[in-house]
Write a protein that holds these residues in place. Structure first.
Motif, PDB file in Angstrom:
ATOM      1  N   GLN A  16       0.781  -1.158   0.064  1.00 38.16           N
ATOM      2  CA  GLN A  16      -0.036   0.087   0.072  1.00 38.16           C
ATOM      3  C   GLN A  16       0.978   1.209   0.082  1.00 38.16           C
ATOM      4  OE1 GLN A  16      -3.435   0.081  -0.304  1.00 38.16           O
ATOM      5  NE2 GLN A  16      -3.031   2.255  -0.559  1.00 38.16           N
ATOM      6  N   ALA A  60       2.152   1.406  -3.403  1.00 37.57           N
ATOM      7  CA  ALA A  60       0.986   2.091  -4.357  1.00 37.57           C
ATOM      8  C   ALA A  60       1.139   3.535  -4.108  1.00 37.57           C
ATOM      9  CB  ALA A  60       0.106   1.363  -4.181  1.00 37.57           C
ATOM     10  N   ASP A  61       1.000   4.016  -2.752  1.00 35.26           N
ATOM     11  CA  ASP A  61       0.804   5.549  -2.654  1.00 35.26           C
ATOM     12  C   ASP A  61       2.186   6.336  -3.151  1.00 35.26           C
ATOM     13  OD1 ASP A  61      -1.410   5.035  -1.408  1.00 35.26           O
ATOM     14  OD2 ASP A  61      -0.527   4.983   0.808  1.00 35.26           O
ATOM     15  N   LYS A  78       1.857   6.499  -6.943  1.00 30.77           N
ATOM     16  CA  LYS A  78       1.268   7.372  -7.230  1.00 30.77           C
ATOM     17  C   LYS A  78       1.787   8.859  -7.253  1.00 30.77           C
ATOM     18  CE  LYS A  78      -3.656   8.812  -6.615  1.00 30.77           C
ATOM     19  NZ  LYS A  78      -3.317  10.357  -6.676  1.00 30.77           N
ATOM     20  N   ASP A 101      -0.733   2.282 -11.066  1.00 25.85           N
ATOM     21  CA  ASP A 101      -1.791   1.355 -11.160  1.00 25.85           C
ATOM     22  C   ASP A 101      -1.485  -0.167 -10.715  1.00 25.85           C
ATOM     23  OD1 ASP A 101      -2.874   3.596 -12.058  1.00 25.85           O
ATOM     24  OD2 ASP A 101      -2.675   3.019 -14.341  1.00 25.85           O
ATOM     25  N   SER A 109      -1.198  -0.382  -7.181  1.00 29.43           N
ATOM     26  CA  SER A 109      -2.419  -0.118  -6.485  1.00 29.43           C
ATOM     27  C   SER A 109      -3.118  -1.341  -6.644  1.00 29.43           C
ATOM     28  CB  SER A 109      -3.164   0.933  -7.150  1.00 29.43           C
ATOM     29  OG  SER A 109      -2.773   2.386  -6.998  1.00 29.43           O
TER      30      SER A 109
END
Length: 642
Positions: free
Chosen positions: A246, A249-250, A253, A341, A344
């Protein structure tokens, strides 16, 4: 005076008158009466047994043999009555006992109530002998018991043959069944051996495969242990994966957003640089037109443009680099966006991944435990398969031995082509084939040599009841002893010749004696008569009345030792030397060979012995004539006159 004249004088003396002639005729007939009548009376007594009354009692109640009725008593009785050798009377037991006691029946033959049951008792595994009861009475006739014993032996042999044949038939039937069953068993054993061999091949393959399986199971177990250990490590290492993915993913991004901004700036710069570059192309074209308008030559214009192009080249290179960087910035922006993506998606999927790893770790543990159990089973399977292979090998070898043994055993079980003939042979295994080198046809013919020899001795004996051994006139006239002895013997020799010829004629024509060598037999009998008359003449001449007694004693001794009925070897040992010493045994032996056609190898000995007795008899007569030349008181008045 010659011996013939002395003999003629003696013959005239004994034939002077009617009564003496009758006496001489009687003396000639005496051997005929003894020899011919005795032979005739004993010629074939066994042929007359049909007139002998015999009681037959059949109390047999029969028996059941394999569902079939058997009454051996009736079968034996039917056979006896069908071919009767006696005058059979089938009566009750009481009638038979009374009849034997009262001499109505010579003997009685009884087949008891359990006769058939006894004969079939081996079928019930309780074997016992069948009993044939013979009832005799010696006060009726002693020899009848001997005849009855022979009859019982014949009946027993016939019953034994029948029962033995029946038992053998049952035995052979059983053998046939056993052989058939053994062959079927052998066929089954062959199939069993083939199946066992195939089973052994399969068991060997199973054993080999189970060893490979066990080895593979061990490898799988080792791999499952490694898998469990790896999954345990993976589970431990991925426990924080959801939170980290996570964060990833953050961060991705944010990077994607920053890269997008950078890509947008780069795109603006690249667009401006390209615009400047495009504007420079217009400026160059404008300068070229003005130079041409100013009247510069083409070379001058080219030179100016070349200087301008050289001055522009750094700008062109910078524009190219700006465009390349811009493309890469665009790719970086697009890739970082994809990474963001994916991060995520990874962050979203990582909890399931961690859960799956945990489940995989549990499943791997279960797989390991199962593989351990499977490995243990594979080890047992391998051990069991090895034992199975060993057992099937033994089974194959044993079934092959069983097959071979059954085939060999079946070959040893009798398989008669003709069971009935084989049963008859087993039941009656021995037959008698009599080969007669010399054969007497009847009982009387067998006794003929003995009776003829005895008749000749008796004929010679009775002659000296009438004849005088020595001529007193010749003795008184001092004739030579040899002439006196020979003259005294010749009348007896002549009468003996007549006795023998008459006896031979009657027994060969009327009684039924048929000599193999008629002339030889007659000549042998004549020589025997001469020898016997010489012996008795010598004894009478030398000993007188005592000589007649000695002739009677010699007759008795020869009756018992000549071997005329039973073989002479059967007489008691103390009497056997008498057989060798006395003449009648040699007479019987010679007559047997001449009458029956036997080998004549011993006839020379017989003739020599009989001729020797002839010489001895004449020698005794000569000795008597010599001694009687002197008259003594005992001769003038003898103590005994016969």
């Amino acid at each position: 005076m010659s011996p013939i004249r002395l003999a003629a004088t003696e013959l005239r003396r004994i034939t002077a008158g009617k009564l003496p002639k009758i006496a001489v005729l009687a003396l000639v007939i005496v051997p005929l009466l003894y020899g011919a009548m005795y032979l005739y009376a004993n010629w074939d007594p066994y042929n007359n047994l049909k007139s002998l009354p015999v009681a037959l009692v059949v109390d047999d109640q029969g028996a059941q043999v394999q569902g079939k009725a058997l009454n051996a008593g009736n079968e034996v009785a039917d056979e006896l009555l069908t071919n009767p050798k006696f005058e059979w009377h089938r009566v009750s037991d009481s009638e038979a006992q009374d009849g034997v006691r009262d001499n109505k029946y010579t003997f009685a033959l009884t087949l008891p109530a359990d006769f058939s049951k006894a004969l079939t008792s081996p079928v019930d595994n309780k074997p016992r002998q069948g009993v044939i009861q013979l009832t005799t009475n010696d006060s009726n006739n002693y020899l009848a018991r001997t005849i009855a014993d022979k009859v019982v032996d014949a009946v027993r042999a016939a019953v034994a043959k029948k029962v033995g044949t029946t038992a053998a038939d049952q035995l052979l039937t059983g053998y046939a069944t056993i052989r058939s069953s053994t062959l079927q068993a052998a066929d089954g054993a062959s199939k069993l051996a083939d199946g066992a061999a195939k089973a052994n091949d399969g068991a060997q393959q199973l054993a080999s495969g189970s060893v490979d399986l066990a080895a593979g199971e061990h490898k799988l177990l080792d791999g499952s242990n490694q898998l469990v250990n790896g999954l345990d490590l993976l589970k431990s290492n991925t426990a924080s994966l959801p939170s980290k993915t996570q964060q990833l993913a953050d961060g991705a991004k944010q990077v994607a957003d920053g890269n997008a901004q950078v890509a947008a700036g780069g795109s603006a710069i690249a667009s401006a640089a390209q615009t400047v570059n495009n504007n420079l192309d217009g400026v160059r074209s404008d300068i070229q037109g003005r130079l041409q308008a100013a009247g510069l030559s083409a070379d001058q214009v080219s030179q100016v443009l070349a200087v301008l192009d050289n001055a522009r080249k750094p700008l062109n290179d910078a524009n190219g680099q700006i465009q390349t960087v811009n493309g890469k910035l665009q790719q970086l922006s697009s890739g970082s966006r994809q990474v963001a993506d994916g991060a995520s998606q990874l962050a979203a999927a990582s909890p399931q991944l961690v859960s799956g790893i945990a489940q995989a770790d549990g499943g791997a543990a279960q797989l390991r435990d199962g593989l351990k159990t499977a490995t243990d089973g594979a080890d047992k399977l391998s051990s069991g398969a090895a034992q199975l292979a060993s057992g099937t090998k033994q089974l194959a070898e044993g079934s092959a031995q069983l097959r071979d043994g059954l085939n060999a055993g079946a070959g040893k079980i009798p398989d008669p082509n003709d069971p009935s003939a084989t049963a008859n042979t087993i039941g009656d295994p021995v037959t008698v084939q009599t080969v007669g080198q010399a054969t007497a046809d009847t009982y009387g013919a067998g006794l003929a040599p003995f009776f003829l020899g005895l008749a000749t001795w008796i004929g010679a004996f009775v002659l000296f009841l009438l004849l005088r051994p020595l001529s007193r006139r010749a003795l008184a006239a001092r004739q030579r002893p040899g002439i006196v002895a020979l003259g005294g013997w010749l009348p007896a020799a002549l009468l003996s010749f007549l006795q023998v010829v008459l006896l031979f004629a009657v027994v060969t024509t009327l009684v039924g004696v048929h000599p193999s060598d008629p002339l030889g037999t007659l000549g042998f009998l004549v020589l025997t008569g001469f020898a016997f008359t010489a012996m008795l003449h010598g004894l009478n001449a030398l000993f007188g009345a005592v000589g007649k007694f000695l002739g009677l004693v010699l007759l008795v001794l020869q009756l018992t030792t000549a071997g005329g009925t039973f073989p002479w070897q059967t007489i008691p040992a103390p009497l056997q030397p008498l057989h060798i010493a006395l003449p009648l045994g040699y007479v019987v032996d010679g007559l047997r060979h001449l009458l029956y056609g036997g080998a004549l190898s011993s006839l020379g000995t017989d003739l020599a012995v009989i001729g020797g007795y002839l010489v001895v008899g004449l020698a005794l007569s000569v000795l008597a004539a010599y001694k009687q030349r002197v008259w003594t008181p005992s001769r003038l008045k003898p103590e005994l006159v016969l």
